[in-house]
Design an enzyme around this catalytic site. Structure first.
Site, mmCIF file in Angstrom:
data_model
loop_
_atom_site.group_PDB
_atom_site.id
_atom_site.type_symbol
_atom_site.label_atom_id
_atom_site.label_comp_id
_atom_site.label_asym_id
_atom_site.label_seq_id
_atom_site.Cartn_x
_atom_site.Cartn_y
_atom_site.Cartn_z
ATOM 1 N N VAL A 346 74.278 49.020 7.837
ATOM 2 C CA VAL A 346 73.527 49.222 9.088
ATOM 3 C C VAL A 346 74.025 48.307 10.210
ATOM 4 O O VAL A 346 73.486 48.345 11.306
ATOM 5 C CB VAL A 346 72.003 49.016 8.871
ATOM 6 N N SER A 672 53.186 51.732 -4.768
ATOM 7 C CA SER A 672 53.037 52.701 -3.682
ATOM 8 C C SER A 672 53.087 54.158 -4.149
ATOM 9 O O SER A 672 52.900 55.067 -3.346
ATOM 10 C CB SER A 672 54.100 52.468 -2.599
ATOM 11 N N LYS A 715 60.722 54.694 4.553
ATOM 12 C CA LYS A 715 60.286 55.843 3.751
ATOM 13 C C LYS A 715 60.234 57.112 4.594
ATOM 14 O O LYS A 715 60.677 58.184 4.161
ATOM 15 C CB LYS A 715 58.917 55.544 3.138
#
EC number: 3.4.21.53
Length: 791
Positions: A346, A672, A715
């Site tokens: 990134v 999660s 996500k």
């Protein structure tokens, strides 16, 4: 017979030795009383005082006792002359001493040219040996070997060679004179070779000593001549002194350097210690003490540099510009310590380079991946051979200025072992309250790191010790959206790969559709590293086509290669990633969840199936403890509300539930996936399909509450990347909306929920139908539920 130690007696050899053992004295007295003949044989182990017959060599020498003298201490000194070698036939113990029956062997040797040649060779070799050896008298030895008997010659030479007891015994046991003489010739060759090697080594050592003495003498003479001419000692000592005075060191460092210089001056130039001192002074002088880069503090210029080097990352750029603004307002700012955390590819490392470019500082990078030795950071003490400063000081020397941008790459990949913990050593480096007096073990003086701009990079935070995290300002870099990747490819990656492969815009053109195809079907990732690799792959294939067309017979110029969606499979083969648009059909017991990993966000498929059994819950897919507990909590929640879901109260008694999360080789953990697991189980039990176009994330409690999760941005970007445009997320994560890119907020529909009832209402294809409440106490602690949802 008398055993002897540490000596082998040869025939024709006069040998004195002392007899002390009681048995040996008795044997000697018996021989003196008779014909003065005694049989001498060497024992195997000299440390044994009373050897047995089997501990004595079987071949020895019959000798005449020439002289004997009793000493005051009771021992007897004897002089014997070897007569003939003999082999023991039998040994008997006779009144405290050995009596042996021996057999002699008289070999007759016929004269001939071969024997004469062998005698001549052995004589010549022995003469050469005597000349090289410093222990033998030349005239005496030459006189001793002037004999015609080959046996006597072999024994005389063998007795005077520097051989081991075993080698001498080997010679004694050879009865044939010709064989014995041949063996002596072989031994002489070996011994002469050894003496030649010794002489060569001694000569070399002597020459080196003479050279060192000569250099020392000439150095002293040059000093004396210079002093006589009045020039003084304008040597390197004066030069070092001048450099120390002008280096800008701290008072403590300068004092230490001058003391070391004084020691160096009094040392011999050729000594090893002087090399150590000189290296230490060189390192002290090589480190920048006062040289600084002139810092650029123009925010507009910095903004232009960051925009030119990176697309997107608006919040990160904003944070960097805020840092630079503060540095402009404060006259003497302390060093800044940032930590970029995000998935690979990134742009964390390239951001550090952009900061250096924007501020006009030097850029240095230290990779900490795999470092496990504390000395890599702080260096070794000078007492060790080959000691060096740590990587921090070495990098500062490389930078040449005291205020560089210092990138600590992969700070989360450090480990520790018995050599220390490098992350603990970094605590001092990255603490603005301490790093102005950083102490390296090798330099052993305080060095100021407070003006260094430290930038650390990491993929994850949980492997970095809490104390180290506390010293850094963490800035998270999430993955890129597809639109951002498209822009990055158009602006940077395509141009870079075309230059790397020698292609021009007349030869290849990438359309937006082609780049989008590369992003969607060939490189699903958070960063752009694989995307760049695939663009390079396309460019190389086009380059090959261009070269083939130019080198062919026709030499036709190829038309421009236009890379669009249809061209990609032809160049790169079939799609590497499926288009999940085709997989979004509603299924029973199959739900799409969202996960957050080191490489960014990912979607997670959860499957559930039912079998006849006894109420067992099986969970597979290499799940961690936390995720397994989430599955148990989800199952308990469903059992507590069975009648609301249209299930018999005791449905679980005759059913086994199996939950599986595919890609079973990859470890998975975290809470999660709670609501995903509960939805999957509920769908399997009620046979109501789950919507395939919806994904979800959230932690579940036993009461059905949906708790917040981390990594929402990553996500949702993963869901967007896979074409799923509707997501169920916890209500408490609504606060994270400002961090979500606008492109995702515009295209995705987000459902914020507080409990499982809301989740099931959205996720299931149709609403659940509750069973009537049983009369009396149902036997289960049923939680209250929203009546409208239950209805």
């Amino acid at each position: 017979m008398m055993p002897i130690r540490d000596v082998v007696i040869f025939p024709y050899m006069m040998t004195p030795f002392v007899v002390g053992r009681e048995s040996s004295v008795r044997a000697l007295e018996e021989a003196m009383a008779g014909d003065k003949k005694i049989f001498l044989a060497t024992q195997h182990d000299a440390s044994i005082d009373e050897p047995k017959p089997n501990e004595i060599y079987s071949v020895g020498t019959i000798v005449n006792i020439v002289q004997s003298l009793k000493l005051p201490d009771g021992n007897i000194k004897v002089l014997v002359e070897g007569v003939e070698r003999a082999k023991v036939v039998s040994v008997a113990d006779d009144e405290g001493f050995f009596r042996a029956m021996v057999r002699t062997s008289g070999f007759k040797v016929e004269a001939g040219p071969q024997l004469d040649q062998l005698i001549s060779r052995v004589t010549g070799l022995f003469e050469q040996y005597v000349k090289l050896s410093q222990n033998l008298n030349y005239e005496t030895m030459i006189a001793a070997i002037r004999v015609d008997d080959p046996g006597k010659l072999a024994d005389t030479v063998g007795a005077n060679l520097q051989l081991t007891i075993e080698e001498k015994q080997e010679l004694l046991e050879i009865f044939d004179p010709i064989d014995r003489l041949t063996r002596v010739a072989e031994m002489l060759d070996i011994e002469i070779e050894k003496l030649n090697v010794d002489r060569t080594i001694q000569g070399r050592v002597k020459r080196q000593m003479e050279k060192a003495q000569k250099e020392y003498y000439l150095n002293e003479k040059i000093k004396a001549i210079q002093k006589e001419l009045g020039r003084g000692e304008k040597s390197e000592i004066d030069e070092l002194k001048k450099r120390i005075e002008t280096a800008g060191m701290t008072a403590d460092a300068q004092e230490k350097a001058m003391a070391e210089l004084k020691r160096l001056e009094n040392m011999p130039p050729m000594s090893a210690e002087s090399t150590v001192s000189r290296n230490y002074l060189d390192w002290l002088l090589a480190v920048p003490w006062k040289k600084k880069s002139k810092e650029i503090r123009e925010l507009k210029y910095a903004e232009e540099v960051l925009e030119a080097d990176h697309y997107g990352l608006e919040k990160i750029k904003e944070r960097i510009l805020e840092f630079l603004a503060v540095r402009r307002l404060v006259k003497n700012p302390k060093g800044s310590i940032l930590c970029f955390v995000g998935p690979p590819g990134v742009g964390k490392t390239s951001l550090g380079m952009s900061i250096a470019k924007a501020t006009g500082r030097k850029f240095i990078r230290l990779s900490l991946g795999g470092v496990r030795d504390e000395a890599e950071i702080r260096g070794h003490r000078r007492t060790y051979i080959g000691a060096l400063p740590g990587q921090i000081i070495q990098m500062m020397k490389k930078a040449g200025t005291k205020n560089p941008v210092f990138m600590l790459d992969e700070v989360d990949k450090m480990s520790m072992d018995f050599r220390g913990d490098p992350s603990a050593a970094l605590l001092e480096v990255l603490d603005p309250e301490q790093n102005f007096m950083f102490m390296d073990h090798y330099l052993d003086v305080e060095y100021d790191l407070s003006q260094v701009f430290f930038v650390a990079t990491a993929n994850v935070l949980h492997t970095i010790p809490a104390a180290l995290q506390d010293r850094m300002e963490v800035i998270r870099l999430s993955g890129y959206t597809e639109l951002e990747k498209l822009e990055i490819a158009k602006r940077f990656l395509v141009r870079k790969q075309m230059e790397a492969t020698g292609l021009s815009h007349e030869q290849v053109e990438f359309t937006d559709e082609g780049i989008a195809g590369l992003i969607q079907y060939y490189s699903r990732e958070a960063g752009v590293r694989n995307l760049e690799r695939e663009i390079g792959n396309v460019c190389r294939k086009v380059a090959r086509q261009v070269v083939n067309s130019e080198s062919g017979k026709d030499k036709k110029k190829l038309p421009k290669a236009v890379i669009d969606g249809a061209k990609l499979p032809e160049l790169l083969g079939p799609w590497k990633f499926r288009d999940l648009e085709t997989d979004k059909k509603n299924e029973v017991g199959a739900t799409t969840g969202l996960a957050w990993t080191e490489v960014g966000g990912q979607i997670l498929s959860v499957e559930c199936t039912l079998m006849e059994g006894k109420g067992k819950l099986t969970i597979t897919g290499k799940l961690g403890e936390v995720m397994q507990e989430s599955a148990q909590a989800a199952m308990s929640y469903i059992r507590s509300r069975a009648h609301l879901f249209g299930l018999p109260r005791d449905f679980y008694r005759n059913l086994d539930v199996h939950i599986h999360i595919p890609e079973g080789a990859i470890p998975k953990d975290g809470p999660s996936a709670g609501i995903t697991l509960a939805t999957t189980i509920c769908s399997a039990l009620t046979r109501i399909p789950v919507r395939g176009d919806v994904c979800m994330t959230g932690e579940i409690t036993l009461r059905g509450k949906v708790l917040p999760i981390g990594g929402l941005k990553e996500k949702l970007m993963a869901a967007h990347r896979h074409g799923i445009l509707e997501a169920i997320v916890p209500r408490e994560n609504e606060k994270d909306l400002p961090d979500i890119p606008d492109a995702i907020k515009k295209t995705m529909r987000l459902h914020f929920v507080e409990n499982m009832d809301e989740v099931l209402k959205i996720a299931l294809e149709r609403e659940l139908v509750a069973l009537p409440m049983p009369a009396g106490n149902p036997g289960v602690d049923v939680q209250p539920v929203d009546e409208t949802v239950a209805h």
